[in-house]
Design an enzyme around this catalytic site. Structure first.
Site, short mmCIF file in Angstrom:
data_model
loop_
_atom_site.label_atom_id
_atom_site.label_comp_id
_atom_site.label_asym_id
_atom_site.label_seq_id
_atom_site.Cartn_x
_atom_site.Cartn_y
_atom_site.Cartn_z
N ASP A 26 0.85 -1.19 0.00
CA ASP A 26 0.00 0.00 0.00
C ASP A 26 0.88 1.24 0.00
O ASP A 26 1.54 1.54 1.00
CB ASP A 26 -0.90 0.02 1.24
CG ASP A 26 -1.98 -1.04 1.19
OD1 ASP A 26 -2.68 -1.12 0.16
OD2 ASP A 26 -2.13 -1.79 2.17
N HIS A 57 0.22 -1.16 -5.07
CA HIS A 57 -1.04 -0.41 -5.17
C HIS A 57 -0.75 1.06 -4.88
O HIS A 57 -0.53 1.45 -3.73
CB HIS A 57 -2.03 -1.00 -4.17
CG HIS A 57 -3.37 -0.35 -4.17
ND1 HIS A 57 -4.34 -0.67 -3.24
CD2 HIS A 57 -3.93 0.60 -4.98
CE1 HIS A 57 -5.43 0.05 -3.47
NE2 HIS A 57 -5.19 0.83 -4.52
N GLY A 133 -7.08 4.43 2.57
CA GLY A 133 -6.34 5.31 3.47
C GLY A 133 -5.97 4.67 4.79
O GLY A 133 -4.88 4.91 5.30
N PHE A 134 -6.86 3.84 5.34
CA PHE A 134 -6.60 3.27 6.66
C PHE A 134 -7.03 1.81 6.71
O PHE A 134 -8.04 1.43 6.13
CB PHE A 134 -7.35 4.06 7.75
CG PHE A 134 -6.91 5.49 7.87
CD1 PHE A 134 -5.83 5.83 8.68
CD2 PHE A 134 -7.54 6.50 7.15
CE1 PHE A 134 -5.41 7.14 8.77
CE2 PHE A 134 -7.13 7.81 7.24
CZ PHE A 134 -6.05 8.14 8.06
N GLY A 135 -6.25 1.00 7.42
CA GLY A 135 -6.59 -0.40 7.61
C GLY A 135 -7.63 -0.55 8.71
O GLY A 135 -7.89 0.37 9.48
N GLY A 136 -8.24 -1.74 8.77
CA GLY A 136 -9.15 -2.05 9.85
C GLY A 136 -10.57 -1.54 9.68
O GLY A 136 -11.37 -1.63 10.61
N ASP A 166 -9.95 -5.24 -2.12
CA ASP A 166 -9.07 -4.66 -1.10
C ASP A 166 -9.94 -3.91 -0.10
O ASP A 166 -10.61 -2.94 -0.45
CB ASP A 166 -8.07 -3.71 -1.77
CG ASP A 166 -7.00 -3.20 -0.81
OD1 ASP A 166 -7.13 -3.44 0.40
OD2 ASP A 166 -6.05 -2.56 -1.28
N GLY A 167 -9.95 -4.39 1.14
CA GLY A 167 -10.72 -3.73 2.19
C GLY A 167 -11.51 -4.72 3.02
O GLY A 167 -12.47 -5.32 2.53
N GLY A 188 -5.09 -7.41 5.01
CA GLY A 188 -4.14 -6.80 5.94
C GLY A 188 -4.38 -7.29 7.35
O GLY A 188 -3.80 -8.27 7.81
#
Length: 214
Positions: A26, A57, A133-136, A166-167, A188
């Site tokens: 990322d 990515h 922009g952010f994981g989780g 992705d996500g 992730g």
């Protein structure tokens, strides 16, 4: 992005042992997305340590300016966001110039039509099931029909294109993603949190493979 940055070498070894198919990087510039994550330096540093394909990515503005940099760092697949390119076709051409596979990513609110004109020129589409922009983050389930729509377009036109999601890819979400037509899954926190990496990969793979779009 979700790995332990203090020990990336060992993390790669564990991922290889778990049987993953590629490493997903990322890359974030703090402009296109409201966060910074990874650069060409991590790609270059890890390249000699594994033969796994590097799936890079680019969540960055005007990615065409940086294709050469990431190509030389060791990327095998370079994916750019349709929303970030002034000229998407030209950017894809730049990726191909360096002998790399080309991908296009679209955000949850972006229609497939944004990149449909270049489908015959690319190797992969990343459909974001969270806002990048952010994981989780939690999967935006309203995006799932978009995966199916794209898979049917690919099938109808006899194209050879992977659909990567992705996500929020994890054990209890991957089945629906696979059912709708995804065949690659960028995970992730789904891999690095909770059980061991090997256990998480095994469960995600089993659920994906048993629910693949027919």
């Amino acid at each position: 992005m979700s790995a332990d940055y203090t020990n990336l070498v060992e993390q790669v070894k564990l991922l290889e042992k778990a049987g993953i198919d590629m490493l997903h990087f990322d890359i974030m510039d703090g402009i296109f997305v409201p966060n910074f994550a990874m650069t060409q330096l991590e790609v270059k540093a890890l390249r000699p340590l594994t033969k796994l394909p590097f799936d890079v990515h680019l969540m960055i503005k005007e990615p065409i300016k940086h294709i050469k940099l990431f190509s030389e760092a060791g990327a095998d697949i370079i994916t750019v966001h349709a929303e970030a390119c002034a000229d998407l076709a030209e950017t894809i051409q730049e990726i191909k110039k360096y002998g790399k596979k080309a991908g296009v990513a679209i955000n949850p609110d972006t229609p497939i039509q944004k990149m449909q004109s270049v489908l015959d020129k690319i190797d992969m589409v990343i459909i974001m099931t969270v806002n990048p922009g952010f994981g989780g983050q939690k999967c935006i389930e309203s995006v799932l029909p978009k995966i199916k729509e794209l898979r049917e377009i690919i099938k109808k036109n006899n194209l050879n294109i992977d659909i990567e999601v992705d996500g929020d890819v994890k054990e209890d979400t991957v089945s629906k993603m696979a059912e709708n037509g995804a065949n690659l899954f960028a995970s992730g926190t789904g891999i690095f949190k909770g059980n061991t990496i090997e256990e998480n990969v095994k469960k995600i793979r089993e659920n994906a493979e048993s629910n693949l779009y027919k």
